[in-house]
Scaffold this motif. Structure first.
Motif, PDB file in Angstrom:
ATOM      1  N   THR A   1       0.846  -1.189   0.000  1.00  0.00           N
ATOM      2  CA  THR A   1       0.000   0.000   0.000  1.00  0.00           C
ATOM      3  C   THR A   1       0.881   1.238   0.000  1.00  0.00           C
ATOM      4  N   LEU A   2       0.622   2.129  -0.927  1.00  0.00           N
ATOM      5  CA  LEU A   2       1.302   3.420  -0.945  1.00  0.00           C
ATOM      6  C   LEU A   2       0.473   4.391  -0.113  1.00  0.00           C
ATOM      7  N   VAL A   3       1.092   4.954   0.913  1.00  0.00           N
ATOM      8  CA  VAL A   3       0.358   5.797   1.857  1.00  0.00           C
ATOM      9  C   VAL A   3       0.931   7.203   1.862  1.00  0.00           C
ATOM     10  N   GLY A   4       0.057   8.191   1.713  1.00  0.00           N
ATOM     11  CA  GLY A   4       0.468   9.582   1.808  1.00  0.00           C
ATOM     12  C   GLY A   4       0.493  10.018   3.259  1.00  0.00           C
ATOM     13  N   ALA A   5       1.667  10.472   3.722  1.00  0.00           N
ATOM     14  CA  ALA A   5       1.825  10.883   5.118  1.00  0.00           C
ATOM     15  C   ALA A   5       1.453  12.343   5.342  1.00  0.00           C
ATOM     16  N   GLY A   6       1.082  13.041   4.264  1.00  0.00           N
ATOM     17  CA  GLY A   6       0.708  14.442   4.410  1.00  0.00           C
ATOM     18  C   GLY A   6       1.906  15.364   4.474  1.00  0.00           C
ATOM     19  N   PRO A   7       1.671  16.650   4.762  1.00  0.00           N
ATOM     20  CA  PRO A   7       2.740  17.659   4.704  1.00  0.00           C
ATOM     21  C   PRO A   7       3.674  17.675   5.906  1.00  0.00           C
ATOM     22  N   GLY A   8       3.338  16.965   6.965  1.00  0.00           N
ATOM     23  CA  GLY A   8       4.217  16.945   8.132  1.00  0.00           C
ATOM     24  C   GLY A   8       3.488  16.818   9.456  1.00  0.00           C
TER      25      GLY A   8
ATOM     26  N   GLU B   1       6.937  11.186  14.150  1.00  0.00           N
ATOM     27  CA  GLU B   1       5.798  10.929  15.028  1.00  0.00           C
ATOM     28  C   GLU B   1       4.763  10.024  14.371  1.00  0.00           C
ATOM     29  N   ILE B   2       4.705  10.043  13.057  1.00  0.00           N
ATOM     30  CA  ILE B   2       3.741   9.221  12.333  1.00  0.00           C
ATOM     31  C   ILE B   2       4.036   7.734  12.533  1.00  0.00           C
ATOM     32  N   LEU B   3       5.305   7.414  12.767  1.00  0.00           N
ATOM     33  CA  LEU B   3       5.688   6.007  12.945  1.00  0.00           C
ATOM     34  C   LEU B   3       5.201   5.436  14.273  1.00  0.00           C
ATOM     35  N   SER B   4       4.675   6.277  15.138  1.00  0.00           N
ATOM     36  CA  SER B   4       4.106   5.778  16.391  1.00  0.00           C
ATOM     37  C   SER B   4       2.868   4.920  16.140  1.00  0.00           C
TER      38      SER B   4
ATOM     39  N   GLY C   1      -2.866  11.369   0.644  1.00  0.00           N
ATOM     40  CA  GLY C   1      -2.484  12.256   1.742  1.00  0.00           C
ATOM     41  C   GLY C   1      -2.635  13.698   1.297  1.00  0.00           C
ATOM     42  N   ILE C   2      -2.645  14.612   2.238  1.00  0.00           N
ATOM     43  CA  ILE C   2      -2.735  16.036   1.895  1.00  0.00           C
ATOM     44  C   ILE C   2      -1.407  16.478   1.290  1.00  0.00           C
ATOM     45  N   THR C   3      -1.459  16.968   0.073  1.00  0.00           N
ATOM     46  CA  THR C   3      -0.238  17.395  -0.599  1.00  0.00           C
ATOM     47  C   THR C   3       0.253  18.730  -0.037  1.00  0.00           C
ATOM     48  N   SER C   4       1.553  18.923  -0.055  1.00  0.00           N
ATOM     49  CA  SER C   4       2.138  20.112   0.570  1.00  0.00           C
ATOM     50  C   SER C   4       1.718  21.404  -0.123  1.00  0.00           C
TER      51      SER C   4
ATOM     52  N   PRO D   1       1.331  15.357  12.035  1.00  0.00           N
ATOM     53  CA  PRO D   1       0.772  14.014  12.178  1.00  0.00           C
ATOM     54  C   PRO D   1      -0.750  14.001  12.292  1.00  0.00           C
ATOM     55  N   ASP D   2      -1.336  15.086  12.781  1.00  0.00           N
ATOM     56  CA  ASP D   2      -2.783  15.141  12.928  1.00  0.00           C
ATOM     57  C   ASP D   2      -3.505  15.228  11.589  1.00  0.00           C
ATOM     58  N   LEU D   3      -2.779  15.460  10.509  1.00  0.00           N
ATOM     59  CA  LEU D   3      -3.402  15.558   9.194  1.00  0.00           C
ATOM     60  C   LEU D   3      -3.465  14.212   8.466  1.00  0.00           C
ATOM     61  N   LEU D   4      -3.023  13.145   9.114  1.00  0.00           N
ATOM     62  CA  LEU D   4      -3.170  11.811   8.541  1.00  0.00           C
ATOM     63  C   LEU D   4      -4.644  11.440   8.437  1.00  0.00           C
ATOM     64  N   THR D   5      -5.008  10.710   7.392  1.00  0.00           N
ATOM     65  CA  THR D   5      -6.367  10.189   7.307  1.00  0.00           C
ATOM     66  C   THR D   5      -6.485   8.937   8.187  1.00  0.00           C
TER      67      THR D   5
END
Length: 266
Positions: free
Chosen positions: A12-19, A47-50, A122-125, A21-25
């Motif tokens: 699965t390719l996952v977008g982590a967003g712009p930085g 922090e996303i790796l948590s 993910g939300i693009t920058s 962590p609260d903006l993750l889906t």
């Protein structure tokens, strides 16, 4: 101990967003939590790796402009090998996998290997950058559309592959009233500015946003005529997003008013 299975795994390719962590889906969080192997880009917030499971194998495969990067072919080989070993692979990318994230290339290589990948947006920058300024990408009175474009030519580009024609793009932005969102354009800002000035007026507002959505976020607001000069004075560098267009006029007007007030008080 590594779990062995005769069944093919998944990718699965996952977008982590712009930085931030609260903006993750929620879907991204679920995919990360289910992964046994994570291949993580350099711009992904630690922090996303948590959200990863404790026994997941985390492999950092850096991808940052201007720095030494893991070869793309090697990353694709890792993905395919891990899936064939029965692993549940998440390819974790900054922003969105399908907007300047080479996700299209990875999906094609996986498909050629007989693997159908899933993609979580993910939300693009580029979107996060204007949102951080409280500015829209489109506006009924100022911008009828938006163009996402890279300011960085493909490595090893041949003479038959044409670089971005900034003059034509500027003319299109002017005639169709488009907002330009330029990724990876800081190092080529002077060249981009020169090309855009061939089709857009010098007073067209420009914003450059660094580290959008993060506590370290910075921005500089200028106009097209002073874009490169203002960027140099700010000391900002990559990664940053350059936004060009009339959607910034309201913000520019407020900044001008404040500068006039400061001069009056002085």
């Amino acid at each position: 101990m590594k779990h062995l299975t005769s069944l093919q795994g998944s990718c699965t390719l996952v977008g982590a967003g712009p930085g931030d962590p609260d903006l993750l889906t929620l879907k991204a969080v679920k995919a990360i939590g289910a992964a046994t192997v994570l291949l993580v880009d350099d711009l992904v917030n630690d922090e996303i790796l948590s959200h990863a499971r404790p026994d997941a194998r985390i492999v950092h495969v850096g991808k940052r402009g201007g720095c030494k990067s893991t070869p793309q072919a090697f990353i694709e080989k890792l993905m395919i090998t891990a899936v064939r070993e029965g692993e549940h692979v998440v390819r974790l990318k900054g922003g969105d996998p399908f907007i300047f994230g080479r996700g299209g290339e990875e999906v094609e290589h996986l498909r050629e290997a007989g693997i159908e990948a899933q993609v979580v947006n993910g939300i693009t920058s580029g979107l996060a950058a204007v949102t951080a300024l409280h500015v829209p990408l489109t506006h009924r009175d100022r911008a009828q559309g938006v163009v996402f474009v890279t300011g960085h030519a493909k490595t090893g580009q041949s003479s038959t592959e044409q670089p971005t024609d900034w003059r034509k793009l500027a003319a299109a932005a002017r005639d169709a009233r488009l907002t330009l969102v330029i990724y990876m354009g800081v190092s080529g800002a002077a060249h981009i500015q020169h090309g855009l000035l061939a089709g857009l007026p010098g007073d067209t507002p420009v914003a450059v946003v660094q580290d959008a959505s993060l506590p370290t976020q910075r921005h500089v607001l200028s106009n097209l005529e002073r874009m490169h000069e203002a960027l140099s004075e700010s000391g900002m560098g990559s990664p940053a997003i350059i936004v060009v267009g009339d959607v910034l006029r309201g913000m520019a007007a407020v900044q001008t008013e404040r500068q006039q007030e400061v001069r009056a008080l002085g």
